[in-house]
Design a protein around this motif. Sequence first.
Motif, PDB file in Angstrom:
ATOM      1  N   ASP A  24       0.833  -1.203   0.000  1.00 12.53           N
ATOM      2  CA  ASP A  24       0.000   0.000   0.000  1.00 12.53           C
ATOM      3  C   ASP A  24       0.873   1.260   0.000  1.00 12.53           C
ATOM      4  O   ASP A  24       0.592   2.222  -0.702  1.00 12.53           O
ATOM      5  N   PHE A  25       1.913   1.229   0.806  1.00  8.97           N
ATOM      6  CA  PHE A  25       2.828   2.367   0.873  1.00  8.97           C
ATOM      7  C   PHE A  25       3.539   2.563  -0.469  1.00  8.97           C
ATOM      8  O   PHE A  25       3.719   3.688  -0.933  1.00  8.97           O
ATOM      9  N   ALA A  26       3.911   1.463  -1.100  1.00 10.43           N
ATOM     10  CA  ALA A  26       4.585   1.532  -2.405  1.00 10.43           C
ATOM     11  C   ALA A  26       3.683   2.166  -3.456  1.00 10.43           C
ATOM     12  O   ALA A  26       4.152   2.893  -4.338  1.00 10.43           O
ATOM     13  N   LYS A  27       2.384   1.921  -3.385  1.00 12.10           N
ATOM     14  CA  LYS A  27       1.450   2.553  -4.326  1.00 12.10           C
ATOM     15  C   LYS A  27       1.520   4.066  -4.193  1.00 12.10           C
ATOM     16  O   LYS A  27       1.487   4.793  -5.196  1.00 12.10           O
ATOM     17  N   ALA A  28       1.619   4.548  -2.958  1.00 16.79           N
ATOM     18  CA  ALA A  28       1.724   5.993  -2.740  1.00 16.79           C
ATOM     19  C   ALA A  28       3.021   6.536  -3.340  1.00 16.79           C
ATOM     20  O   ALA A  28       3.037   7.620  -3.929  1.00 16.79           O
ATOM     21  N   LEU A  29       4.093   5.776  -3.236  1.00 13.43           N
ATOM     22  CA  LEU A  29       5.374   6.191  -3.831  1.00 13.43           C
ATOM     23  C   LEU A  29       5.263   6.305  -5.344  1.00 13.43           C
ATOM     24  O   LEU A  29       5.788   7.239  -5.953  1.00 13.43           O
ATOM     25  N   ARG A  30       4.572   5.367  -5.944  1.00 16.68           N
ATOM     26  CA  ARG A  30       4.458   5.327  -7.403  1.00 16.68           C
ATOM     27  C   ARG A  30       3.540   6.413  -7.957  1.00 16.68           C
ATOM     28  O   ARG A  30       3.503   6.638  -9.154  1.00 16.68           O
ATOM     29  N   ARG A  31       2.832   7.107  -7.096  1.00 19.33           N
ATOM     30  CA  ARG A  31       1.947   8.180  -7.573  1.00 19.33           C
ATOM     31  C   ARG A  31       2.712   9.461  -7.896  1.00 19.33           C
ATOM     32  O   ARG A  31       2.121  10.405  -8.422  1.00 19.33           O
ATOM     33  N   THR A  32       3.984   9.515  -7.587  1.00 15.29           N
ATOM     34  CA  THR A  32       4.797  10.665  -7.978  1.00 15.29           C
ATOM     35  C   THR A  32       4.690  10.797  -9.488  1.00 15.29           C
ATOM     36  O   THR A  32       4.871   9.821 -10.211  1.00 15.29           O
ATOM     37  N   ARG A  33       4.387  11.984  -9.972  1.00 17.42           N
ATOM     38  CA  ARG A  33       4.050  12.140 -11.393  1.00 17.42           C
ATOM     39  C   ARG A  33       5.242  12.052 -12.336  1.00 17.42           C
ATOM     40  O   ARG A  33       5.194  11.374 -13.347  1.00 17.42           O
ATOM     41  N   ASP A  34       6.280  12.820 -12.033  1.00 16.04           N
ATOM     42  CA  ASP A  34       7.336  12.993 -13.029  1.00 16.04           C
ATOM     43  C   ASP A  34       8.706  12.605 -12.496  1.00 16.04           C
ATOM     44  O   ASP A  34       8.952  12.676 -11.291  1.00 16.04           O
ATOM     45  N   PRO A  35       9.626  12.251 -13.392  1.00  8.37           N
ATOM     46  CA  PRO A  35      11.007  12.030 -12.977  1.00  8.37           C
ATOM     47  C   PRO A  35      11.543  13.281 -12.282  1.00  8.37           C
ATOM     48  O   PRO A  35      11.287  14.399 -12.727  1.00  8.37           O
ATOM     49  N   ALA A  94       9.346  22.406  -3.773  1.00 10.61           N
ATOM     50  CA  ALA A  94       8.381  21.297  -3.806  1.00 10.61           C
ATOM     51  C   ALA A  94       6.990  21.816  -4.159  1.00 10.61           C
ATOM     52  O   ALA A  94       6.560  22.847  -3.662  1.00 10.61           O
ATOM     53  N   ARG A  95       6.314  21.072  -5.031  1.00  9.73           N
ATOM     54  CA  ARG A  95       4.990  21.474  -5.503  1.00  9.73           C
ATOM     55  C   ARG A  95       4.047  20.276  -5.553  1.00  9.73           C
ATOM     56  O   ARG A  95       4.453  19.130  -5.398  1.00  9.73           O
ATOM     57  N   ARG A  96       2.785  20.587  -5.855  1.00  9.57           N
ATOM     58  CA  ARG A  96       1.779  19.543  -6.035  1.00  9.57           C
ATOM     59  C   ARG A  96       2.231  18.581  -7.129  1.00  9.57           C
ATOM     60  O   ARG A  96       2.795  19.000  -8.137  1.00  9.57           O
ATOM     61  N   GLY A  97       2.029  17.294  -6.916  1.00  7.55           N
ATOM     62  CA  GLY A  97       2.465  16.279  -7.866  1.00  7.55           C
ATOM     63  C   GLY A  97       3.840  15.740  -7.535  1.00  7.55           C
ATOM     64  O   GLY A  97       4.278  14.755  -8.117  1.00  7.55           O
ATOM     65  N   GLN A  98       4.536  16.390  -6.591  1.00  7.42           N
ATOM     66  CA  GLN A  98       5.832  15.906  -6.143  1.00  7.42           C
ATOM     67  C   GLN A  98       5.671  15.253  -4.773  1.00  7.42           C
ATOM     68  O   GLN A  98       4.680  15.465  -4.085  1.00  7.42           O
ATOM     69  N   THR A  99       6.657  14.432  -4.409  1.00  4.80           N
ATOM     70  CA  THR A  99       6.579  13.658  -3.177  1.00  4.80           C
ATOM     71  C   THR A  99       7.833  13.867  -2.350  1.00  4.80           C
ATOM     72  O   THR A  99       8.939  13.784  -2.873  1.00  4.80           O
ATOM     73  N   LEU A 100       7.641  14.124  -1.071  1.00  2.00           N
ATOM     74  CA  LEU A 100       8.755  14.171  -0.126  1.00  2.00           C
ATOM     75  C   LEU A 100       8.664  12.919   0.732  1.00  2.00           C
ATOM     76  O   LEU A 100       7.719  12.738   1.486  1.00  2.00           O
ATOM     77  N   PHE A 101       9.643  12.047   0.576  1.00  2.00           N
ATOM     78  CA  PHE A 101       9.698  10.773   1.303  1.00  2.00           C
ATOM     79  C   PHE A 101      10.694  10.962   2.449  1.00  2.00           C
ATOM     80  O   PHE A 101      11.878  11.143   2.229  1.00  2.00           O
ATOM     81  N   ALA A 125       3.217  19.472  -1.768  1.00  6.96           N
ATOM     82  CA  ALA A 125       3.883  18.176  -1.935  1.00  6.96           C
ATOM     83  C   ALA A 125       3.184  17.106  -1.098  1.00  6.96           C
ATOM     84  O   ALA A 125       2.650  17.389  -0.029  1.00  6.96           O
ATOM     85  N   THR A 126       3.200  15.885  -1.596  1.00  5.74           N
ATOM     86  CA  THR A 126       2.701  14.744  -0.829  1.00  5.74           C
ATOM     87  C   THR A 126       3.824  14.289   0.098  1.00  5.74           C
ATOM     88  O   THR A 126       4.960  14.126  -0.332  1.00  5.74           O
ATOM     89  N   ILE A 127       3.492  14.078   1.359  1.00  6.82           N
ATOM     90  CA  ILE A 127       4.493  13.682   2.351  1.00  6.82           C
ATOM     91  C   ILE A 127       4.297  12.210   2.694  1.00  6.82           C
ATOM     92  O   ILE A 127       3.204  11.794   3.084  1.00  6.82           O
ATOM     93  N   LEU A 128       5.368  11.433   2.547  1.00  2.00           N
ATOM     94  CA  LEU A 128       5.371  10.023   2.942  1.00  2.00           C
ATOM     95  C   LEU A 128       6.407   9.863   4.043  1.00  2.00           C
ATOM     96  O   LEU A 128       7.474  10.461   3.993  1.00  2.00           O
ATOM     97  N   SER A 129       6.090   9.037   5.020  1.00  5.09           N
ATOM     98  CA  SER A 129       6.996   8.863   6.148  1.00  5.09           C
ATOM     99  C   SER A 129       7.224   7.391   6.453  1.00  5.09           C
ATOM    100  O   SER A 129       6.276   6.610   6.529  1.00  5.09           O
ATOM    101  N   LEU A 130       8.495   7.049   6.619  1.00  8.36           N
ATOM    102  CA  LEU A 130       8.882   5.725   7.093  1.00  8.36           C
ATOM    103  C   LEU A 130       9.656   5.983   8.384  1.00  8.36           C
ATOM    104  O   LEU A 130      10.691   6.647   8.359  1.00  8.36           O
ATOM    105  N   ASP A 131       9.111   5.539   9.511  1.00 13.72           N
ATOM    106  CA  ASP A 131       9.705   5.922  10.793  1.00 13.72           C
ATOM    107  C   ASP A 131       9.580   4.809  11.821  1.00 13.72           C
ATOM    108  O   ASP A 131       9.100   3.721  11.519  1.00 13.72           O
TER     109      ASP A 131
END
Length: 198
Positions: A24-35, A94-101, A125-131
Amino acid sequence: MDAQHVALLRELLATTPWLDRTEDFAKALRRTRDPGGLMLIGAPDDEPWHLAAHLDDEARYSGLPQLSPSLVRWQPPPDAPDHLRIGLDRLAEARRGQTLFVVNSEEEAPVPLLERIDDARRTGATILSLDQGDRELSSLAHEAISLRPEREPLTFEGLQHLVSTAAGQPGAGADRKPGLRERLSRFLDVVSGPRIVD
C-alpha cells in the motif's frame, strides 16, 4: 540485501500484515508524477543513502523513472557530483504532484526536519513517512508506515528493502487513476482508429 534475501523475508512475513502494508505504501510512492519529483530526506546525521540506491535501482529495473529519488542533503559538499549536491533549497521548490519521502530512524524527528516537512506540505507536496513510531512525523504525513522493532519481526533496514522492492513491482500502482495525458492518448486512439504500421 539482495533479491534472494528480500524474497526470503517476504516469505517469512507472508502471514503478517507487513506485506500488504508495504505494498500500500509503495502505491503511494508510485503516484509521484514525473522524474525528479521524488525527494528523499532523513535526519541531519542519518541520510538514507541505502534506500536512495535501492529506489534508483528499482526505477531502472521497472522502467519507472519517477521512482529515482533526489537525495536531499542537509549540508552537501560544494564539490560533490550534481546528484549528491541537492540541498535543502530543493524542498522550497516542492509542488503539487511531487513527493517528499521522509526516512527517520530515530525515535523522534528533529524539529528542523519537521519544520521543512511542514513547509513542503503547505506548498502542495505529498508527504510520505517511514519511521519508528514518531507520532508527530506521522501526523504530518499523508501516508506513513511505522515500525517498532522491539515489537515486530522486522528491522528498520528490512522494512526499507520491502518498500523499495514493492515500489518496483508490476501492479503496485495498478489502482492509480490515469492522468490527463493517458486519458487523452486513449481518446485519440479510439477516435483515430487502429494504426497501420508498414
